[in-house]
Motif scaffolding. Sequence first.
Motif, PDB file in Angstrom:
ATOM      1  N   VAL A 146     -29.021  55.456 -22.277  1.00  0.00           N
ATOM      2  CA  VAL A 146     -28.496  54.845 -23.491  1.00  0.00           C
ATOM      3  C   VAL A 146     -27.585  54.605 -23.800  1.00  0.00           C
ATOM      4  O   VAL A 146     -26.692  54.057 -24.579  1.00  0.00           O
ATOM      5  N   ILE A 147     -26.951  56.270 -24.192  1.00  0.00           N
ATOM      6  CA  ILE A 147     -25.633  56.549 -24.831  1.00  0.00           C
ATOM      7  C   ILE A 147     -24.626  55.985 -23.898  1.00  0.00           C
ATOM      8  O   ILE A 147     -23.643  54.721 -24.070  1.00  0.00           O
ATOM      9  N   ARG A 148     -24.911  55.938 -22.053  1.00  0.00           N
ATOM     10  CA  ARG A 148     -23.804  54.878 -21.497  1.00  0.00           C
ATOM     11  C   ARG A 148     -23.948  53.033 -21.856  1.00  0.00           C
ATOM     12  O   ARG A 148     -22.886  52.758 -22.458  1.00  0.00           O
ATOM     13  N   GLU A 149     -24.876  52.608 -21.529  1.00  0.00           N
ATOM     14  CA  GLU A 149     -25.418  51.183 -22.741  1.00  0.00           C
ATOM     15  C   GLU A 149     -25.447  51.410 -23.536  1.00  0.00           C
ATOM     16  O   GLU A 149     -24.673  49.921 -23.452  1.00  0.00           O
ATOM     17  N   GLN A 150     -24.644  51.746 -24.720  1.00  0.00           N
ATOM     18  CA  GLN A 150     -24.462  51.714 -26.320  1.00  0.00           C
ATOM     19  C   GLN A 150     -23.074  51.547 -25.564  1.00  0.00           C
ATOM     20  O   GLN A 150     -22.486  50.691 -26.471  1.00  0.00           O
ATOM     21  N   LEU A 151     -22.417  52.141 -24.994  1.00  0.00           N
ATOM     22  CA  LEU A 151     -20.822  52.386 -25.403  1.00  0.00           C
ATOM     23  C   LEU A 151     -19.781  51.110 -24.449  1.00  0.00           C
ATOM     24  O   LEU A 151     -19.543  51.259 -24.894  1.00  0.00           O
ATOM     25  N   ASP A 194     -31.884  47.312 -26.788  1.00  0.00           N
ATOM     26  CA  ASP A 194     -33.345  48.476 -25.686  1.00  0.00           C
ATOM     27  C   ASP A 194     -33.149  47.560 -24.273  1.00  0.00           C
ATOM     28  O   ASP A 194     -33.040  46.286 -24.540  1.00  0.00           O
ATOM     29  N   PRO A 195     -32.755  48.905 -23.975  1.00  0.00           N
ATOM     30  CA  PRO A 195     -32.665  48.690 -22.174  1.00  0.00           C
ATOM     31  C   PRO A 195     -34.569  47.978 -21.562  1.00  0.00           C
ATOM     32  O   PRO A 195     -34.469  47.822 -20.859  1.00  0.00           O
ATOM     33  N   ARG A 196     -35.293  48.447 -22.443  1.00  0.00           N
ATOM     34  CA  ARG A 196     -36.589  47.897 -21.432  1.00  0.00           C
ATOM     35  C   ARG A 196     -36.803  45.936 -22.131  1.00  0.00           C
ATOM     36  O   ARG A 196     -35.692  45.607 -22.742  1.00  0.00           O
ATOM     37  N   VAL A 197     -37.505  45.756 -20.760  1.00  0.00           N
ATOM     38  CA  VAL A 197     -37.407  44.758 -20.235  1.00  0.00           C
ATOM     39  C   VAL A 197     -39.064  43.884 -20.358  1.00  0.00           C
ATOM     40  O   VAL A 197     -40.171  44.594 -19.570  1.00  0.00           O
ATOM     41  N   ASP A 198     -39.456  42.754 -20.526  1.00  0.00           N
ATOM     42  CA  ASP A 198     -41.101  42.344 -20.603  1.00  0.00           C
ATOM     43  C   ASP A 198     -41.686  42.255 -18.629  1.00  0.00           C
ATOM     44  O   ASP A 198     -40.678  42.374 -17.583  1.00  0.00           O
ATOM     45  N   ARG A 199     -42.151  41.512 -18.896  1.00  0.00           N
ATOM     46  CA  ARG A 199     -43.016  40.982 -17.282  1.00  0.00           C
ATOM     47  C   ARG A 199     -42.245  40.642 -16.661  1.00  0.00           C
ATOM     48  O   ARG A 199     -41.966  40.439 -15.420  1.00  0.00           O
ATOM     49  N   ALA A 200     -41.765  39.656 -17.018  1.00  0.00           N
ATOM     50  CA  ALA A 200     -41.130  38.302 -16.449  1.00  0.00           C
ATOM     51  C   ALA A 200     -40.085  39.148 -16.532  1.00  0.00           C
ATOM     52  O   ALA A 200     -39.903  38.271 -14.681  1.00  0.00           O
ATOM     53  N   THR A 201     -39.552  39.081 -16.955  1.00  0.00           N
ATOM     54  CA  THR A 201     -38.037  39.817 -16.667  1.00  0.00           C
ATOM     55  C   THR A 201     -38.183  40.837 -14.996  1.00  0.00           C
ATOM     56  O   THR A 201     -37.397  40.349 -14.329  1.00  0.00           O
TER      57      THR A 201
END
Length: 243
Positions: free
Chosen positions: A93-98, A122-129
Amino acid sequence: MGDTPRGGTAAPPADRPDRRPERDRQLSIGGVLAVLREEFPEVTISKIRFLESEGLVEPQRSPGGYRKFGTADVERLARILRLQRDHYLPLKVIREQLDAEAAESAAGAPAGAGAAAEPPHDPRVDRATLLRTAAVGEEELASWEEFGLVAPDADGLYDADAAAVARLVAELGSYGLQARHLRGLKAAADRDAGLVEQVVGPLRRHRSPQTRAHAESTAERLIELSARLHATLVRSSLRVAGG
């Protein structure tokens, strides 16, 4: 404890940096350690090397092979350690934010403007994605969930690990391996998770925020070693089976 260049030659003495290094100053890993320990007394050279191995910082190398950290590298390391210590964020999460902040800066946004105006990504995705990125249908995803390979969280979303699992399972499926064939891998992963928890569990429950943050990097390292061991054992078994 010092940095060793490629070739095994002993590193020169560590820098003795000022409390606030000059903007153009280059530090050895020992010098970086001296700066960071003013705020993070428990940080070690091994921790800095681990963060480098995870791609969170990329110091330059001198012609002799020594690491050379610029001021931006030191500031980035301090930011990473604060996010671990104060917010208990995992490294991914830190890597994604930076990375997101760096992309904004490269696009011309004022440094820090995006981080101040927007909540963490927020790195989460929904079902369709998830279905779209894994290029599978509902039936296949339902099968993966039935065998415990992928599962949504309480919000009905899939985190980054679930998305990665979905892509890997989909690729294995292109070779004819179905969810039922992967039950053994899931069981082995659960056992490995139990072993990692035996090591880092006491660290996560420690009163010290630094110790709890250290638990995350320890867990990541154990996961990496377990994955490498698993791959090596599979290759070894194939050689034996092949005669």
